[in-house]
Design an enzyme around this catalytic site. Structure first.
Site, PDB file in Angstrom:
ATOM      1  N   CYS A 265       0.843  -1.213   0.000  1.00  0.00           N
ATOM      2  CA  CYS A 265       0.000   0.000   0.000  1.00  0.00           C
ATOM      3  C   CYS A 265       0.873   1.256   0.000  1.00  0.00           C
ATOM      4  O   CYS A 265       1.755   1.398   0.844  1.00  0.00           O
ATOM      5  CB  CYS A 265      -0.898  -0.010   1.233  1.00  0.00           C
ATOM      6  SG  CYS A 265      -1.861   1.507   1.415  1.00  0.00           S
TER       7      CYS A 265
ATOM      8  N   CYS B 180      -1.099   5.893   7.081  1.00  0.00           N
ATOM      9  CA  CYS B 180      -2.460   5.511   7.452  1.00  0.00           C
ATOM     10  C   CYS B 180      -2.458   4.634   8.701  1.00  0.00           C
ATOM     11  O   CYS B 180      -1.540   3.850   8.916  1.00  0.00           O
ATOM     12  CB  CYS B 180      -3.072   4.761   6.277  1.00  0.00           C
ATOM     13  SG  CYS B 180      -4.690   4.057   6.606  1.00  0.00           S
TER      14      CYS B 180
ATOM     15  N   CYS C 274      -3.907  -0.302   8.874  1.00  0.00           N
ATOM     16  CA  CYS C 274      -3.192  -1.590   8.991  1.00  0.00           C
ATOM     17  C   CYS C 274      -1.938  -1.390   9.841  1.00  0.00           C
ATOM     18  O   CYS C 274      -1.377  -0.298   9.885  1.00  0.00           O
ATOM     19  CB  CYS C 274      -2.748  -2.092   7.612  1.00  0.00           C
ATOM     20  SG  CYS C 274      -4.087  -2.430   6.460  1.00  0.00           S
TER      21      CYS C 274
ATOM     22  N   CYS D 184      -8.104   1.487  -1.156  1.00  0.00           N
ATOM     23  CA  CYS D 184      -7.620   0.737   0.008  1.00  0.00           C
ATOM     24  C   CYS D 184      -7.607  -0.733  -0.356  1.00  0.00           C
ATOM     25  O   CYS D 184      -8.649  -1.291  -0.691  1.00  0.00           O
ATOM     26  CB  CYS D 184      -8.526   0.993   1.214  1.00  0.00           C
ATOM     27  SG  CYS D 184      -8.119  -0.061   2.616  1.00  0.00           S
TER      28      CYS D 184
ATOM     29  N   GLN E 194     -20.412  -9.046  10.266  1.00  0.00           N
ATOM     30  CA  GLN E 194     -18.962  -9.239  10.185  1.00  0.00           C
ATOM     31  C   GLN E 194     -18.420  -8.706   8.855  1.00  0.00           C
ATOM     32  O   GLN E 194     -19.025  -8.909   7.805  1.00  0.00           O
ATOM     33  CB  GLN E 194     -18.621 -10.726  10.311  1.00  0.00           C
ATOM     34  CG  GLN E 194     -18.933 -11.320  11.681  1.00  0.00           C
ATOM     35  CD  GLN E 194     -17.843 -11.051  12.707  1.00  0.00           C
ATOM     36  OE1 GLN E 194     -16.960 -10.227  12.510  1.00  0.00           O
ATOM     37  NE2 GLN E 194     -17.920 -11.738  13.833  1.00  0.00           N
TER      38      GLN E 194
ATOM     39  N   TYR F 262     -24.874 -12.549  23.758  1.00  0.00           N
ATOM     40  CA  TYR F 262     -24.323 -11.537  22.828  1.00  0.00           C
ATOM     41  C   TYR F 262     -24.615 -11.953  21.379  1.00  0.00           C
ATOM     42  O   TYR F 262     -23.712 -12.030  20.548  1.00  0.00           O
ATOM     43  CB  TYR F 262     -22.806 -11.372  23.012  1.00  0.00           C
ATOM     44  CG  TYR F 262     -22.338 -11.144  24.429  1.00  0.00           C
ATOM     45  CD1 TYR F 262     -22.408  -9.879  25.017  1.00  0.00           C
ATOM     46  CD2 TYR F 262     -21.793 -12.182  25.172  1.00  0.00           C
ATOM     47  CE1 TYR F 262     -21.947  -9.664  26.310  1.00  0.00           C
ATOM     48  CE2 TYR F 262     -21.335 -11.983  26.471  1.00  0.00           C
ATOM     49  CZ  TYR F 262     -21.420 -10.720  27.036  1.00  0.00           C
ATOM     50  OH  TYR F 262     -20.960 -10.518  28.317  1.00  0.00           O
TER      51      TYR F 262
ATOM     52  N   GLU G 281     -29.405 -10.274  23.425  1.00  0.00           N
ATOM     53  CA  GLU G 281     -28.571  -9.146  22.987  1.00  0.00           C
ATOM     54  C   GLU G 281     -29.151  -7.869  23.589  1.00  0.00           C
ATOM     55  O   GLU G 281     -30.366  -7.702  23.661  1.00  0.00           O
ATOM     56  CB  GLU G 281     -28.589  -9.079  21.447  1.00  0.00           C
ATOM     57  CG  GLU G 281     -27.984  -7.841  20.837  1.00  0.00           C
ATOM     58  CD  GLU G 281     -26.508  -7.683  21.166  1.00  0.00           C
ATOM     59  OE1 GLU G 281     -26.153  -6.610  21.692  1.00  0.00           O
ATOM     60  OE2 GLU G 281     -25.726  -8.621  20.916  1.00  0.00           O
TER      61      GLU G 281
ATOM     62  N   ASP H 177     -20.092 -14.660  22.482  1.00  0.00           N
ATOM     63  CA  ASP H 177     -19.298 -13.897  21.514  1.00  0.00           C
ATOM     64  C   ASP H 177     -19.323 -12.439  21.969  1.00  0.00           C
ATOM     65  O   ASP H 177     -20.001 -11.601  21.381  1.00  0.00           O
ATOM     66  CB  ASP H 177     -19.894 -14.065  20.111  1.00  0.00           C
ATOM     67  CG  ASP H 177     -19.073 -13.357  19.038  1.00  0.00           C
ATOM     68  OD1 ASP H 177     -17.971 -12.867  19.355  1.00  0.00           O
ATOM     69  OD2 ASP H 177     -19.546 -13.274  17.884  1.00  0.00           O
TER      70      ASP H 177
ATOM     71  N   CYS I 135     -12.926 -11.757  20.098  1.00  0.00           N
ATOM     72  CA  CYS I 135     -12.154 -10.861  19.227  1.00  0.00           C
ATOM     73  C   CYS I 135     -10.959 -10.263  19.973  1.00  0.00           C
ATOM     74  O   CYS I 135     -10.281  -9.382  19.453  1.00  0.00           O
ATOM     75  CB  CYS I 135     -13.051  -9.750  18.670  1.00  0.00           C
ATOM     76  SG  CYS I 135     -13.813  -8.721  19.941  1.00  0.00           S
TER      77      CYS I 135
END
Length: 459
Positions: free
Chosen positions: A77, A83, A86, A164, A288, A317, A338, A386, A413
């Site tokens: 990139c 940026c 990433c 991107c 997602q 969740y 939720e 989750d 995550c």
């Protein structure tokens, strides 16, 4: 008397980089004192200038490399170093997958105190580029020109982005067109310091299975000037556009969305599918961003649940019902909970869309709703969690330990909070069998995991 630090500001040192932090900085240690250095990789030896120190750690700037990692590559990139989107494009993909596995392995030992758990190699992508189905870019003014892109590292300065390479190409095309249309029609970008202007963010969603596209204008003002011409130009130039939406956020805030969402043209939702399950996605839906790897993640969760068709499953969740509906394919009954009412509306709509009659959804906090279900006689054979990055609520962990489902499948995550929560569940009578890292976000240090736990005999 305070202990003398082994380095001080403006020192030059040469040492080996041992590790990567969760935000992609190389870690070198001088007499056990960690120094974090951007753009360095494990196994490299480098010369570093110390730029800041505090009691527990310091920061350095890489001056030169004495020995390079075999995983080092030239970032593809052109704006990578400016940026903040990433963190590890300077590492080849093989190295990225290994670094994520090591990260999970380390936190399981250090935070989870889990020495004998099987940690599998990270499940990666065949093509780790152009995987994001959602682009959400801030808009601003620089030198009198409208710009749109990601924020620079550790700042609110927008790096203008012609394209991107982790976004779907169609998202780039829409963002580029919107920038041109705003310039043509004099639509002023939002100025966060003066709290003036019109356009705050542009969001684009692309459905990978149906090719449908949604465009969302997030504005400070209730009116979007010249909206008829803008809608016409988008419809003419973007094949597959099915929905054009405006969200109004008049508040002085860093939160992206406001409370009011209105349809400008087309449908309120677009449709996409993961495996055999179809989803309706609105402007505000959580969905997602990497659908290819989401299927890998959910297939692994389903595998760990070991469903035969006779089980009752609770999905804490549950969001818009993504995992719940995957589980409903194999379970007798699935309960999803939720805290976000809009998400539960989406979940119910998605259950109906797929013709699932064995799913029930409730609005509320898991730690409040699940004990009520338990009192009403709902006994989960499998409990799936989750949670957000902060991990499970303490009360929910206590509820799991009281309910004693035979199996827990934990989708995470954040490996650090996963390790912390697994430690709590282990202390309460569960055994963590294995953990599978899944690379949902190539070129970044983020990694998702699925963990399988069984209730030990006699608990």
């Amino acid at each position: 008397m305070s202990k003398q630090l082994p380095v001080k500001k403006n020192d030059y040192i040469e040492a080996l980089f041992e590790d990567l932090t969760h935000d992609g900085n190389g870690v070198m240690k001088i007499d056990g004192y960690p120094i974090f250095v951007p753009n360095a990789l494990p196994g490299e030896k480098g010369k570093v200038k110390i730029i800041k120190t505090n009691k527990k750690y310091g920061f350095g700037r890489l001056i030169s490399l004495v020995e390079e990692s075999p995983h080092r590559q030239e970032p593809p990139c052109p704006i990578y170093h400016d940026c903040g989107g990433c963190q590890i494009q300077h590492m080849n993909y093989e190295g990225q997958l290994k670094a994520k596995e090591n990260n999970v392995r380390n936190v399981m030992k250090r935070i989870g105190k889990l020495e004998n758990v099987v940690i599998h190699p990270t499940l990666g992508m065949d093509e780790p580029w152009r995987y994001r189905n959602k682009s959400q870019v801030p808009v601003g003014l620089q030198n009198g020109e409208l710009v749109a892109g990601f924020y620079a590292k550790r700042s609110h300065e927008i790096v203008d982005m012609p394209y991107c390479i982790i976004q779907d190409k169609r998202n780039d095309e829409v963002v580029s067109l919107v920038k041109e249309l705003c310039k043509q029609h004099g639509i002023l970008p939002y100025d966060e310091e003066k709290h003036r202007g019109v356009l705050r963010h542009v969001m684009v969603r692309s459905a990978f299975q149906t090719d449908e596209i949604m465009v969302v204008f997030i504005t400070k003002t209730a009116e979007l000037p010249n909206k008829k011409k803008i809608i016409e130009a988008i419809r003419t130039n973007i094949p597959g556009v099915k929905s054009i939406v405006q969200n109004v956020n008049a508040k002085r805030t860093n939160v992206i969305f406001g409370d009011e969402t209105k349809l400008l043209w087309g449908e309120e939702v677009i449709y996409d599918s993961i495996g055999q399950v179809k989803f309706a996605i609105s402007a505000r839906s959580f969905y997602q961003v990497n659908p290819e790897q989401t299927k890998v993640l959910y297939d692994k969760a389903l595998d760990y649940a070991q469903l035969t068709g006779n089980e009752t499953v609770i999905d804490a969740y549950c969001g818009i019902g993504t995992i719940s509906l995957f589980l409903a394919q194999k379970a007798k009954k699935v309960y999803g909970v939720e805290i976000v009412p809009q998400a539960i509306e989406d979940a119910k709509r998605n259950a109906e869309l797929n013709g699932f009659r064995n799913v029930e959804f409730a609005v509320g906090a898991s730690e409040d709703v699940i004990p009520k279900w338990y009192e009403e006689g709902v006994q989960a054979d499998v409990l799936v969690v989750d949670p957000p990055r902060k991990g499970c609520d303490e009360n929910l962990l206590n509820t799991i330990l009281q309910m004693k489902p035979k199996k827990v499948v934990y989708v995470s995550c954040n490996p650090a909070t996963l390790a912390r929560d697994l430690h709590v569940l282990e202390e309460g009578g569960y055994q963590t069998i294995e953990v599978q890292p899944v690379d949902m976000f190539p070129q970044t240090m983020h990694v998702e995991c699925v963990a399988q736990l069984f209730l030990k005999e006699g608990n």
